[in-house]
Design a protein around this motif. Sequence first.
Motif, PDB file in Angstrom:
ATOM      1  N   VAL A 102      66.707  17.968 113.943  1.00  0.00           N
ATOM      2  CA  VAL A 102      66.760  16.523 114.074  1.00  0.00           C
ATOM      3  C   VAL A 102      67.702  16.198 115.225  1.00  0.00           C
ATOM      4  N   ALA A 103      67.226  15.396 116.150  1.00  0.00           N
ATOM      5  CA  ALA A 103      68.010  15.031 117.328  1.00  0.00           C
ATOM      6  C   ALA A 103      68.241  13.527 117.363  1.00  0.00           C
ATOM      7  N   LEU A 104      69.450  13.141 117.683  1.00  0.00           N
ATOM      8  CA  LEU A 104      69.824  11.758 117.928  1.00  0.00           C
ATOM      9  C   LEU A 104      70.154  11.606 119.398  1.00  0.00           C
TER      10      LEU A 104
ATOM     11  N   GLY B 275      58.044  22.985 119.296  1.00  0.00           N
ATOM     12  CA  GLY B 275      58.339  21.871 120.187  1.00  0.00           C
ATOM     13  C   GLY B 275      57.583  20.598 119.863  1.00  0.00           C
ATOM     14  N   GLN B 276      56.890  20.580 118.731  1.00  0.00           N
ATOM     15  CA  GLN B 276      56.115  19.397 118.361  1.00  0.00           C
ATOM     16  C   GLN B 276      57.011  18.375 117.652  1.00  0.00           C
ATOM     17  N   PHE B 277      56.792  17.098 117.962  1.00  0.00           N
ATOM     18  CA  PHE B 277      57.501  16.031 117.272  1.00  0.00           C
ATOM     19  C   PHE B 277      56.771  15.715 115.968  1.00  0.00           C
ATOM     20  N   SER B 278      57.456  15.862 114.859  1.00  0.00           N
ATOM     21  CA  SER B 278      56.872  15.427 113.591  1.00  0.00           C
ATOM     22  C   SER B 278      57.380  14.043 113.207  1.00  0.00           C
ATOM     23  N   LYS B 279      58.486  13.612 113.827  1.00  0.00           N
ATOM     24  CA  LYS B 279      58.984  12.251 113.678  1.00  0.00           C
ATOM     25  C   LYS B 279      59.600  11.847 115.010  1.00  0.00           C
ATOM     26  N   ARG B 280      59.458  10.585 115.364  1.00  0.00           N
ATOM     27  CA  ARG B 280      60.127  10.077 116.566  1.00  0.00           C
ATOM     28  C   ARG B 280      60.220   8.566 116.483  1.00  0.00           C
ATOM     29  N   TYR B 281      61.427   8.083 116.589  1.00  0.00           N
ATOM     30  CA  TYR B 281      61.703   6.652 116.510  1.00  0.00           C
ATOM     31  C   TYR B 281      62.589   6.269 117.693  1.00  0.00           C
ATOM     32  N   ALA B 282      62.029   5.485 118.594  1.00  0.00           N
ATOM     33  CA  ALA B 282      62.802   5.043 119.750  1.00  0.00           C
ATOM     34  C   ALA B 282      63.769   3.925 119.379  1.00  0.00           C
ATOM     35  N   GLY B 283      63.470   3.199 118.285  1.00  0.00           N
ATOM     36  CA  GLY B 283      64.329   2.097 117.876  1.00  0.00           C
ATOM     37  C   GLY B 283      64.507   1.100 119.001  1.00  0.00           C
ATOM     38  N   ALA B 284      65.737   0.682 119.239  1.00  0.00           N
ATOM     39  CA  ALA B 284      66.036  -0.269 120.307  1.00  0.00           C
ATOM     40  C   ALA B 284      66.531   0.430 121.565  1.00  0.00           C
ATOM     41  N   SER B 285      66.411   1.752 121.623  1.00  0.00           N
ATOM     42  CA  SER B 285      66.966   2.509 122.752  1.00  0.00           C
ATOM     43  C   SER B 285      66.196   2.281 124.044  1.00  0.00           C
ATOM     44  N   GLY B 286      64.879   2.009 123.926  1.00  0.00           N
ATOM     45  CA  GLY B 286      64.054   1.821 125.117  1.00  0.00           C
ATOM     46  C   GLY B 286      63.731   3.105 125.851  1.00  0.00           C
TER      47      GLY B 286
ATOM     48  N   ASP C 262      54.020  14.315 123.480  1.00  0.00           N
ATOM     49  CA  ASP C 262      53.847  14.924 122.158  1.00  0.00           C
ATOM     50  C   ASP C 262      54.744  16.137 121.956  1.00  0.00           C
ATOM     51  N   THR C 263      55.284  16.672 123.035  1.00  0.00           N
ATOM     52  CA  THR C 263      56.208  17.801 122.930  1.00  0.00           C
ATOM     53  C   THR C 263      57.416  17.526 123.825  1.00  0.00           C
ATOM     54  N   GLY C 264      58.511  18.216 123.545  1.00  0.00           N
ATOM     55  CA  GLY C 264      59.728  18.011 124.308  1.00  0.00           C
ATOM     56  C   GLY C 264      59.966  19.114 125.320  1.00  0.00           C
ATOM     57  N   CYS C 265      60.974  18.898 126.154  1.00  0.00           N
ATOM     58  CA  CYS C 265      61.348  19.871 127.176  1.00  0.00           C
ATOM     59  C   CYS C 265      62.110  21.037 126.534  1.00  0.00           C
ATOM     60  N   PRO C 266      61.780  22.280 126.868  1.00  0.00           N
ATOM     61  CA  PRO C 266      62.494  23.421 126.274  1.00  0.00           C
ATOM     62  C   PRO C 266      63.969  23.479 126.667  1.00  0.00           C
ATOM     63  N   LEU C 267      64.363  22.752 127.721  1.00  0.00           N
ATOM     64  CA  LEU C 267      65.770  22.724 128.118  1.00  0.00           C
ATOM     65  C   LEU C 267      66.576  21.704 127.328  1.00  0.00           C
ATOM     66  N   TRP C 268      65.896  20.877 126.558  1.00  0.00           N
ATOM     67  CA  TRP C 268      66.576  19.868 125.762  1.00  0.00           C
ATOM     68  C   TRP C 268      67.290  20.546 124.592  1.00  0.00           C
TER      69      TRP C 268
ATOM     70  N   VAL D  31      72.173  18.091 132.033  1.00  0.00           N
ATOM     71  CA  VAL D  31      71.059  19.042 132.066  1.00  0.00           C
ATOM     72  C   VAL D  31      69.780  18.269 132.374  1.00  0.00           C
ATOM     73  N   PRO D  32      69.076  18.604 133.462  1.00  0.00           N
ATOM     74  CA  PRO D  32      67.835  17.875 133.782  1.00  0.00           C
ATOM     75  C   PRO D  32      66.707  18.292 132.848  1.00  0.00           C
ATOM     76  N   ILE D  33      66.133  17.330 132.169  1.00  0.00           N
ATOM     77  CA  ILE D  33      65.018  17.608 131.258  1.00  0.00           C
ATOM     78  C   ILE D  33      63.848  16.692 131.617  1.00  0.00           C
ATOM     79  N   GLY D  34      62.699  16.983 131.033  1.00  0.00           N
ATOM     80  CA  GLY D  34      61.508  16.180 131.303  1.00  0.00           C
ATOM     81  C   GLY D  34      60.681  15.995 130.047  1.00  0.00           C
ATOM     82  N   PRO D  35      59.533  15.329 130.167  1.00  0.00           N
ATOM     83  CA  PRO D  35      58.677  15.051 129.005  1.00  0.00           C
ATOM     84  C   PRO D  35      57.689  16.177 128.715  1.00  0.00           C
ATOM     85  N   GLY D  36      58.140  17.414 128.643  1.00  0.00           N
ATOM     86  CA  GLY D  36      57.231  18.537 128.469  1.00  0.00           C
ATOM     87  C   GLY D  36      56.659  18.924 129.824  1.00  0.00           C
ATOM     88  N   CYS D  37      56.347  20.191 130.012  1.00  0.00           N
ATOM     89  CA  CYS D  37      55.949  20.684 131.334  1.00  0.00           C
ATOM     90  C   CYS D  37      54.752  19.950 131.922  1.00  0.00           C
ATOM     91  N   ALA D  38      53.744  19.665 131.098  1.00  0.00           N
ATOM     92  CA  ALA D  38      52.528  19.057 131.633  1.00  0.00           C
ATOM     93  C   ALA D  38      52.762  17.656 132.165  1.00  0.00           C
TER      94      ALA D  38
END
Length: 462
Positions: free
Chosen positions: A394-396, A319-330, A337-343, A420-427
Amino acid sequence: MPDTLLLAGPAIRRLRKREGLTQSAMAAQLGISPSYLNLVERNQRPLSARLLVRLAEAYDFDPRSLRQDEAVGGIDGLRRRLADARFADLAIDRDEIAEWLSAAPQAAIAFARLFDASGGGGLAAADEPMELVRREIERWRNHFPDLDSAAEAMADELRLSNADTGAALAERLRQKHQIAVRILPVEVMPDALRRLDLHARQLQLSELLDTSSRNFQIALQLALLEQRDEITALANGAQFSDRAAWRLFRRHLTAYFAAAVLMPYGRFIRACEATGYDLPILQRRFGVGFEQLAHRLTTLQRVGQRGLPFFMARVDRAGQFSKRYAGASGTALLDSDTGCPLWVAHRAFERAGQLCVQLASFVEPSGAESFWLTIARTVEGSGAPGGQGPRFVVALGIDAGLAGTLAQARGVSFEAPHAVPIGPGCAGCHRKDCGQRSLPPRGAALAFDERSRGLTPFTIAD
C-alpha cells in the motif's frame, strides 16, 4: 440563493432547440432578455443559480446534464486521454481543453468514448465495472460527507459507552440488533472471513482476522444494518447501468462508513495535525491497520476542515493496481494500469513490514515535472492459515510541496536532484536513458544504431 458561475451555453442551446423555441420565446418564459440568453448560449455569460432554478421549473430536464463534462472526468479526464503518445505532436494545453469542454461538451464526450473503447492507450475500458466505480469515487473526491457525519455520531455514542472500540461495537450490535459476535476457528470457516448467520443471530468472524480487521468487520456489519438506505441512495445516484458496478460502489461506501466509525473525522484530523500525520502513531491511536489508515487519509475533504490531499494505491508483485484513489491530490501517477518498477511501491516488497519513503519526480501529461513524497509498506491479506495469505504493498503519496512537515519526511532531502525519476509504466513513459525500461513507449519512434548499444535496449528518437 447565491449566484454561482457555470458556463453551459451548448446545453442551454440544445434544451431550447428540443423545446422548439426561439431565443426570444425562451427568454420571455424565463423572464430574461433575449440578448442575455444569447450571451449565455455563447458562453459569454455564466448560468447563475437563479436562472438554473427557473430552467428547472419551466422545463423537464435534469440539471446534471449541464455538467456533462463530469462524464469524462472533466478537464483532467480529457487531459489524461490527450496525453497519449498519438497526440504528442499537437501540444494541446489545458486552456484549449477547457474551451473544448465549454463550447462542445458532447463532442468531447464522443471523443472520450471512442478513445476508451479503443483501449485508451493502456487505460481500462470505460465501461468496465471497476473503472466505472473508480470514476464515480473520484468525482466525489472519495469524500461522502453524510456518511462521515453519521459515522461520527455513532463513534461518539460508542465512545461514551465503552472505551474499548471492539467491545463497544460488539455491544451495539448485540443491544440494537440482537446479534452476537462469535470468533470461529479456521476449520469451521475455511472459505470465509465474515458471515452473518441470522438463524443463530450471530456475526461469525474467522480467527485469521487480527484485532483491527475484526473491529472493521463489525463496523461493516453495523453499516449494512444502520446505513443501508443512505448507502443505497448514494449508489443509486451514480446511475450505473451495470449492476456489478452498483454493487462494487455500494461495497466501497459500506467500507467507507466502517472506516469513518473507527477513525471519526473530527478526532482523526486533529490527531493527524497534532502528530504531523505520523502513520505508526495514528495506527496505534485508532487501532487500525495500515491499509485502513491509508484509505482514510484520502477522504479528508470536509469543508472548513480539510486534511492534506493524499493519494493511495495498492499494488501486487506484478505491478498491477488493485486499488487506487487519487482523492484531491490531482495526480496522474495512478492513471496507468501498472506502476513504474523504480517507484518505491514496488521496492517495498523487499522490506516487508517497513515504511519505505521516496521522493519521486513524475512527468505529468502536460509535460511539466511534478514531485511527490511517497510512503509504502507491505500489508498481509487475511487468507490461508500458516502465513500463506496474499501480500500487497500500500502506497501513500502527497505533493512534495505539502510534505515538509510530515513525520515520515524527516531526514528526506527535497532537492530535485535527489528525486527518483519514475513514469506511468514503461509503455506509457517517454523518459529517455532509463536502464530499467522493459518495453518501448507506446506510439514513440525508435532509433537504431548497429554500431553502439545505449543504456536501454530501446532508444527513443529525437
